[in-house]
Structure formats: C-alpha cells, structure tokens
Design a protein around this motif. Sequence first.
Motif, PDB file in Angstrom:
ATOM      1  N   GLY A  59      34.494  21.695  19.724  1.00  6.85           N
ATOM      2  CA  GLY A  59      35.517  22.646  19.278  1.00  6.85           C
ATOM      3  C   GLY A  59      35.420  24.001  19.952  1.00  6.85           C
ATOM      4  O   GLY A  59      35.687  25.034  19.329  1.00  6.85           O
ATOM      5  N   ILE A  60      35.010  24.005  21.210  1.00 10.12           N
ATOM      6  CA  ILE A  60      34.883  25.269  21.944  1.00 10.12           C
ATOM      7  C   ILE A  60      36.092  25.428  22.871  1.00 10.12           C
ATOM      8  O   ILE A  60      36.367  24.551  23.693  1.00 10.12           O
ATOM      9  N   SER A  61      36.837  26.542  22.713  1.00 10.89           N
ATOM     10  CA  SER A  61      37.984  26.807  23.594  1.00 10.89           C
ATOM     11  C   SER A  61      37.492  27.346  24.922  1.00 10.89           C
ATOM     12  O   SER A  61      36.527  28.115  24.964  1.00 10.89           O
ATOM     13  N   TYR A  62      38.159  26.971  26.009  1.00 11.92           N
ATOM     14  CA  TYR A  62      37.727  27.505  27.299  1.00 11.92           C
ATOM     15  C   TYR A  62      38.898  27.956  28.159  1.00 11.92           C
ATOM     16  O   TYR A  62      40.001  27.416  28.074  1.00 11.92           O
ATOM     17  N   PHE A  63      38.626  28.996  28.926  1.00  5.07           N
ATOM     18  CA  PHE A  63      39.585  29.582  29.855  1.00  5.07           C
ATOM     19  C   PHE A  63      38.902  29.592  31.209  1.00  5.07           C
ATOM     20  O   PHE A  63      37.737  29.949  31.301  1.00  5.07           O
ATOM     21  N   GLU A  64      39.618  29.195  32.252  1.00  2.26           N
ATOM     22  CA  GLU A  64      38.940  28.939  33.515  1.00  2.26           C
ATOM     23  C   GLU A  64      39.070  30.058  34.543  1.00  2.26           C
ATOM     24  O   GLU A  64      40.127  30.673  34.686  1.00  2.26           O
ATOM     25  N   LEU A  65      37.981  30.293  35.244  1.00  2.00           N
ATOM     26  CA  LEU A  65      38.006  31.095  36.469  1.00  2.00           C
ATOM     27  C   LEU A  65      37.425  30.214  37.562  1.00  2.00           C
ATOM     28  O   LEU A  65      36.228  29.929  37.568  1.00  2.00           O
ATOM     29  N   SER A  66      38.291  29.742  38.460  1.00  2.00           N
ATOM     30  CA  SER A  66      37.796  28.865  39.521  1.00  2.00           C
ATOM     31  C   SER A  66      37.934  29.544  40.868  1.00  2.00           C
ATOM     32  O   SER A  66      38.463  30.649  40.968  1.00  2.00           O
ATOM     33  N   GLY A  67      37.399  28.921  41.890  1.00  2.00           N
ATOM     34  CA  GLY A  67      37.557  29.451  43.238  1.00  2.00           C
ATOM     35  C   GLY A  67      36.571  30.545  43.607  1.00  2.00           C
ATOM     36  O   GLY A  67      36.778  31.266  44.582  1.00  2.00           O
ATOM     37  N   ILE A  68      35.500  30.677  42.830  1.00  2.00           N
ATOM     38  CA  ILE A  68      34.476  31.674  43.203  1.00  2.00           C
ATOM     39  C   ILE A  68      33.789  31.191  44.478  1.00  2.00           C
ATOM     40  O   ILE A  68      33.331  30.047  44.559  1.00  2.00           O
ATOM     41  N   LYS A  69      33.762  32.063  45.487  1.00  2.72           N
ATOM     42  CA  LYS A  69      33.255  31.654  46.805  1.00  2.72           C
ATOM     43  C   LYS A  69      31.789  32.040  47.006  1.00  2.72           C
ATOM     44  O   LYS A  69      31.276  32.923  46.330  1.00  2.72           O
ATOM     45  N   PRO A  70      31.124  31.384  47.975  1.00  2.00           N
ATOM     46  CA  PRO A  70      29.797  31.847  48.379  1.00  2.00           C
ATOM     47  C   PRO A  70      29.879  33.319  48.761  1.00  2.00           C
ATOM     48  O   PRO A  70      30.938  33.767  49.244  1.00  2.00           O
ATOM     49  N   ASN A  71      28.761  34.054  48.591  1.00  2.00           N
ATOM     50  CA  ASN A  71      28.814  35.518  48.720  1.00  2.00           C
ATOM     51  C   ASN A  71      29.957  36.027  47.839  1.00  2.00           C
ATOM     52  O   ASN A  71      30.959  36.536  48.321  1.00  2.00           O
ATOM     53  N   PRO A  72      29.832  35.889  46.520  1.00  2.00           N
ATOM     54  CA  PRO A  72      30.963  36.110  45.605  1.00  2.00           C
ATOM     55  C   PRO A  72      31.507  37.539  45.694  1.00  2.00           C
ATOM     56  O   PRO A  72      30.758  38.494  45.821  1.00  2.00           O
ATOM     57  N   ARG A  73      32.844  37.619  45.640  1.00  2.00           N
ATOM     58  CA  ARG A  73      33.548  38.879  45.854  1.00  2.00           C
ATOM     59  C   ARG A  73      33.776  39.612  44.539  1.00  2.00           C
ATOM     60  O   ARG A  73      33.989  38.996  43.494  1.00  2.00           O
ATOM     61  N   VAL A  74      33.799  40.917  44.639  1.00  2.00           N
ATOM     62  CA  VAL A  74      34.082  41.732  43.466  1.00  2.00           C
ATOM     63  C   VAL A  74      35.510  41.466  42.981  1.00  2.00           C
ATOM     64  O   VAL A  74      35.811  41.665  41.791  1.00  2.00           O
ATOM     65  N   THR A  75      36.379  40.980  43.867  1.00  2.00           N
ATOM     66  CA  THR A  75      37.749  40.639  43.434  1.00  2.00           C
ATOM     67  C   THR A  75      37.713  39.487  42.404  1.00  2.00           C
ATOM     68  O   THR A  75      38.476  39.502  41.440  1.00  2.00           O
ATOM     69  N   SER A  76      36.828  38.513  42.617  1.00  2.00           N
ATOM     70  CA  SER A  76      36.666  37.436  41.628  1.00  2.00           C
ATOM     71  C   SER A  76      36.150  37.992  40.313  1.00  2.00           C
ATOM     72  O   SER A  76      36.527  37.541  39.222  1.00  2.00           O
ATOM     73  N   VAL A  77      35.228  38.936  40.417  1.00  2.00           N
ATOM     74  CA  VAL A  77      34.662  39.544  39.213  1.00  2.00           C
ATOM     75  C   VAL A  77      35.767  40.239  38.411  1.00  2.00           C
ATOM     76  O   VAL A  77      35.877  40.055  37.195  1.00  2.00           O
ATOM     77  N   ARG A  78      36.598  40.997  39.112  1.00  2.00           N
ATOM     78  CA  ARG A  78      37.692  41.709  38.417  1.00  2.00           C
ATOM     79  C   ARG A  78      38.636  40.720  37.731  1.00  2.00           C
ATOM     80  O   ARG A  78      39.090  40.943  36.607  1.00  2.00           O
ATOM     81  N   GLU A  79      38.910  39.621  38.427  1.00  2.00           N
ATOM     82  CA  GLU A  79      39.787  38.589  37.867  1.00  2.00           C
ATOM     83  C   GLU A  79      39.165  38.009  36.584  1.00  2.00           C
ATOM     84  O   GLU A  79      39.846  37.820  35.568  1.00  2.00           O
ATOM     85  N   GLY A  80      37.847  37.737  36.646  1.00  2.00           N
ATOM     86  CA  GLY A  80      37.155  37.182  35.477  1.00  2.00           C
ATOM     87  C   GLY A  80      37.165  38.141  34.300  1.00  2.00           C
ATOM     88  O   GLY A  80      37.374  37.731  33.144  1.00  2.00           O
ATOM     89  N   VAL A  81      36.963  39.418  34.578  1.00  2.00           N
ATOM     90  CA  VAL A  81      36.968  40.425  33.514  1.00  2.00           C
ATOM     91  C   VAL A  81      38.324  40.434  32.808  1.00  2.00           C
ATOM     92  O   VAL A  81      38.409  40.498  31.575  1.00  2.00           O
ATOM     93  N   LYS A  82      39.384  40.341  33.604  1.00  2.00           N
ATOM     94  CA  LYS A  82      40.754  40.339  33.051  1.00  2.00           C
ATOM     95  C   LYS A  82      40.943  39.140  32.107  1.00  2.00           C
ATOM     96  O   LYS A  82      41.446  39.285  30.989  1.00  2.00           O
ATOM     97  N   ILE A  83      40.524  37.974  32.555  1.00  2.00           N
ATOM     98  CA  ILE A  83      40.668  36.770  31.716  1.00  2.00           C
ATOM     99  C   ILE A  83      39.877  36.937  30.420  1.00  2.00           C
ATOM    100  O   ILE A  83      40.348  36.588  29.337  1.00  2.00           O
ATOM    101  N   CYS A  84      38.666  37.461  30.514  1.00  2.00           N
ATOM    102  CA  CYS A  84      37.826  37.643  29.318  1.00  2.00           C
ATOM    103  C   CYS A  84      38.500  38.584  28.324  1.00  2.00           C
ATOM    104  O   CYS A  84      38.526  38.314  27.118  1.00  2.00           O
ATOM    105  N   ARG A  85      39.045  39.689  28.847  1.00  2.00           N
ATOM    106  CA  ARG A  85      39.645  40.677  27.933  1.00  2.00           C
ATOM    107  C   ARG A  85      40.922  40.130  27.290  1.00  2.00           C
ATOM    108  O   ARG A  85      41.176  40.346  26.107  1.00  2.00           O
ATOM    109  N   GLU A  86      41.709  39.419  28.080  1.00  2.00           N
ATOM    110  CA  GLU A  86      42.985  38.911  27.551  1.00  2.00           C
ATOM    111  C   GLU A  86      42.799  37.794  26.533  1.00  2.00           C
ATOM    112  O   GLU A  86      43.694  37.521  25.733  1.00  2.00           O
TER     113      GLU A  86
END
Lengths: 387, 387
Positions: A59-86
Amino acid sequence: MQNFNFHVPTKILFGQNKVNEIGNEIKKYGTRILLAYGGGSVKKIGLYDQVVEQLNENGISYFELSGIKPNPRVTSVREGVKICRENDIDFILAIGGGSVIDASKAIAAAVNYEGDPWDFSVQKAKVKDPLPLGTVLTLAATGSEMNGNAVISNEETQEKKGMASNSLRPKFSVLDPVYTFSVNRYHTAAGTVDIMSHIFENYFAPSSGTFVQDAMAESILKTCIKYGPIALDEPENYDARANLLWAGSLALNGLTLTGKLMGDWATHGIEHEVSAIYDLTHGAGLAIIHPVWMQYVLNEKTAPKFAQMARNVWNVEEQDDMEAAQKGINAVRAFFDSLEMPARLSDVDISGDHFDAMAEKACCFGKIGSFKRLEPKDVRAILDNAL
Amino acid sequence: MQNFNFHVPTKILFGQNKVNEIGNEIKKYGTRILLAYGGGSVKKIGLYDQVVEQLNENGISYFELSGIKPNPRVTSVREGVKICRENDIDFILAIGGGSVIDASKAIAAAVNYEGDPWDFSVQKAKVKDPLPLGTVLTLAATGSEMNGNAVISNEETQEKKGMASNSLRPKFSVLDPVYTFSVNRYHTAAGTVDIMSHIFENYFAPSSGTFVQDAMAESILKTCIKYGPIALDEPENYDARANLLWAGSLALNGLTLTGKLMGDWATHGIEHEVSAIYDLTHGAGLAIIHPVWMQYVLNEKTAPKFAQMARNVWNVEEQDDMEAAQKGINAVRAFFDSLEMPARLSDVDISGDHFDAMAEKACCFGKIGSFKRLEPKDVRAILDNAL
C-alpha cells in the motif's frame, strides 16, 4: 590513532531476493515515496517490477523520477525536488548505482531547503532535516549505499562537487548480488577500480598507529584483486559478485577512515574535474589518475606506506622501501591493465586543452590532498603525466 | 555467501577524553539513569569521577549499582531491576568491562518484564522493549559494547548462559584507550585471547565464498598478535591499547559473521561450563579450551580452514593442508603461552571431578558447534584433553 566517532546506522539487507523485504522497511518512514532510477536497465533485469510489486502489496504510493544519468546532474535533482514537493513525498527509494543514490541524497537534502540544491555542493548551505531514503543497489562500486556522501555535476558551470552529511546515510540498503550479474565487463572493471580507489584515498593519508584499520583496508583490496577478474570472466559467479558488493560498502562506510584525521582524496578531486568536462566513467578516470598520482607523490617520506601496501597486498618481498613502493605502484597499474581499464587520458580521447582550468578548479577551495598537499601546478603536472 | 542482515546502530565515541561527550548522548534518551559498575577500579583510575562530573553538569540524576563481579550473577541483575523500578530509571550507563555491560543488558531487558531475569538466559522469555543503555568500556575483550549479547551466571544452578537481542545493542559506547592503561598483565592477556577467540568462533564455521569476511577476521587476529605482547610489556602504549580496543569491538559486532549461517561457539559453550563452576577468568579459560578444541575437531574436512589461518595469519608456508593446519594450531598455543596464559585446566587447579556434568550441561539444548557437531562425549573428551 586519532580520536573518532563511528556511527553507521544503515541497515544492510544482503542477498538474493532481499528486495522482497523493502515494504516493511519503507513503512517505518512513510507511505508516499519518490522512486528514483536511471535508464532502462532496472526494468530489463526485472528489478523494477519486483520493487513495484512490493510497493503495491504494502500500500505504498510511488511517484517516479527516471532518467538519472551517470555523473548525475543538478537538473535531475531539481526535477526530483519538484516532484517531492508537489506530491507530499515522505521517503525516497533509489534503485541503481552511485549516480542514482547520490542524486536521491541531493534531492532528500533539498526538499526542505528553500534555496537551490547546488548550494549544498558549493558549501553555501548545510544539510538539515533531509527526507529519509533507502536504496536498492545494482552496482558494486560507490559505497554511497552506506554513507552520507553524494557527488553532483553541474553542466552549466562544468563542475562536479561532493556534499556530505551523516543525516544522508540511507536508512536501509538492499544488496542483491544477482542484480549485478548483468553489469557489463567495462562497468564491472570500473566498479572494482572505484572500490580500490576509495581504499587508497583513506589508506594513503597521514596517520600513525592505525594498524587494524589498514589491515582491514588491505583485506578489501585483496578481495577486489581476487574477485574483480572472476566477475569479468564469469559475470554470474555469485560469490564473486557478493564479495565485490559487500567490499564496496565496507570500503567507504567510514570503517577504514576510523582513527585518521582525514583521507587524501586528491585523486577523486582531480578525476571529478576530468569527468565534469568529459563525462568519463568515474572508475575509468580513477584507473588513469590513481597510479599517476601515486607515482607523483612517491618520495622518501611517502615510500614506507606504499611499501606496506606492496608487501601486504601485492606480495612484494623487496626489503628496500623505495624499491618495494615502486613495485607496488607498478602492480596497481598492471592490475588495472588486466581489467582492461584505460591507462592514459589519451586512451579515452582526452587532450590537454583544459588542463589549466581543471587544475585551478580542483584547487578552488585551496590545496588538495593530505598525504601530500597539492597546488594547481601539481595537479597540472599529474594531468600532464596522465596524458 | 549466505543472505544476511547487518544493522549496528551503536555510536562509537573513540579516544582520549571522549567520556566528556556522554552528557549529550544520554540526554537523547533520558535524565534518570542507573550507573552500573564493578569494584573500585573505575574509581581508582578517575573514570568514576569524570563520569559523575558529566552527569552533574548535564542535570542527569543517577542511582548506583556497584559490585558487579566477573561472570556477573543473576542476583546482581535482580538487584539492578529493583533499583530501576523504584526510581523510574529511563537509561542505564554501564562503566566497566564485559561483565558490567552484560549485567546492564540483562537489567535493561528485565525492567519491563514481569517474570524473573533468568528466564531470558534459559530461553523462557524473549526480550521486548528493553531500557536503552550506553557503555564506557575499560577493557579490550568482550565486544559487548557493540552487540546485543549478554552472558549471565546463576550461582544456585551453577549455570552460565548467553542471551541475545538486537534491541540490546548499546545506543553509544565510549572507548578511551587511556582507561585501559591500568589493566594488569594477566587481564590484558586474557582480553587479547578473548578477542581472538571471538574471531575463531565465527571463522571456523561452515561457510563458502566469505572471502572478505575471513580476510577481515584475519586482520583482527594479526592486530592481536602484534599488539597483545606490546600492551603486556608497555601498558601505557596508546596505539597498542587503541588497536586492541577497536579490534575487540570489530571482532564481535557481527561484521565477521556476515554471510555465514552461524558461528561455531562450542568453545565458548564449554568454557562457560568451566567458569560457571570454577569462576575462572573467561579469557584464561578460552586460552586453555580453544587450542584443545581445534586439535579435537581437526580432520580431513576441517584442515583446509585451519590451513588458511596458518598461512594468512601465522605465515606458515607448508603446502600440505593437514600439516599447515597442525602448524597453525601449534602457533595459536605458542602465542597464548607467550602471553603467559594457562595451557591446561590443571594449571588453574581444576580437576576432572565435574566433567560429566559439565559435558551434559553444555549440550542441554542439544549438540553444540557448527564447524563440527559435538555431543556430550565429545565435550567430555575435550575437557579430558584439556586437563
């Protein structure tokens, strides 16, 4: 031996099908999670389906952040933060290798922080009240699954910087050797180099009286030397994958640093500058830089420690410290060669065009390294020697 | 390698004067504590005063349980439980070696349990909701400062039994090598044997593919072999005391057992029966029993593992497994001799009078040992061989 604190509360769930226990672990912390992963490989090996099944059953809801690349970019981090907050996320589950885990830690740190996530990387902000996170590891290499460190890249500024906080240690990490069977030859070798490089960073550091720590560090090196080649030749050899996987966690969870004031970490600093511009696989970059660094810092004062490694790890019997040290450094290079890792920057099509800028950036907070202090001209010389 | 969970959340505060940090650690859990210790030695070395100063400075009330003896008695445990209940104690601070810590764990387990504390030792009850505890360690030996185990003796029934629960792992443990300077020659030697014996129990156990664990176990043995004799000859050698102290915690916090189904623990079981009746120092008893056990279980099947220890730890170069194994076992005995530890039960005035009863009691829950299963007649034979 220096005073130290050692506190590693991460729960390790190790072995085949241990992922079936994540439901119970996650529910201790939350029921709305961010599911973070990279490309398609976690789906191809069936791990994604197994995780999702556990989430649904519990019963755990999940929201996905995919496409994180090697040498992960701060742009992915910002995207993840947005999903978490929303979505009122209360827990992050990272499925992947070091890049996915590091990006997840940066997201966890930034969700409850008003500024930009990059602030943590450039020491403008300190981590406070991060979201809890857990990991399912798919590559023996990073050590991130049992520590509080993360390395993030910024494409705009061509920087790659580390951040660290004890509060970012994962609550749990699942290590199933079977899910590393599909790691290819190149990345298996690069992961093995990464583990050994983490050991080198803490082993070649100013210390005295740290016998038990150094002996354990040597044990982990011997594990990589034994099982790295086996994993390359027999990718589905369970014991080889299992030993490398556990060795990777033990190499960088703080254990081999206990009793030392600090590690060296100059090699990682230099490699980060290389891969920030050229997007080189981290372990491949380390395979080039670490032996060159060893050769550069070898002198009368540092020779005894290199000789210790040579005798205890590489079975060198030479009595003279300087000669033993040299044989040890040669053995490291030869081992990386045997793993088919590159030896020179030119092997991976990197020229000297940006060396001055890299050297300056590597030392942007001052001299680097503790075993031998390095300034920009030293870093430039190491890069030249690595060309 | 077997599946495993590894979860060691105990925070280690290691080094000189680290005891000055206990106030902050205790206040995370409570403000009314039971201060548990043994005889006068913690007062003589100034540790008691330093602890009390910290408690007073931090506004922490304390109630004392003193006089806890080696091979701690269930009578001490009952006394501690009474003090805790009468004074609404919310945290236990153990200052001492394994006996004080083990008694404190048994008290922690029993405070919120209606029955008798001995029930936990004879598997009549399971630990639930124990009080949190912390430790200040004064002897390199037990490992109890970083695990959830306790061994308690019952004078009435002449039994000595272990209990274990992850929930009994200390919240924090202070390890200050300076506070082990005053440990005398005999107890320094016995502590060193105890550490090595803990390694042996998990090393000589059925397993395959546990290379990294075994290599780390060998590192800890080598640490004891290097620093045990130095600590005997130079009791105030900080690095010797520090390496032994940290080695003792790492030897029995679960690390060397990861990936194995179980350890052997027959030797500890047999030694417990001896010291339950004769109140022998635990490490001295192990120094007698462990080499005799090794000799007794040595056969074609077990020889390769003994040979592995011989080659990796004692530098035996013999090619033949059986001959290498024999040299390894001889080296263990010779090392214990060099520490001036007893070799025979008769050396410590123990006769064979109670051997049959001891053998029966050691096997009261069935056969013991996993490396080789032992029944009462085997235990009797080992005791005979140790006489």
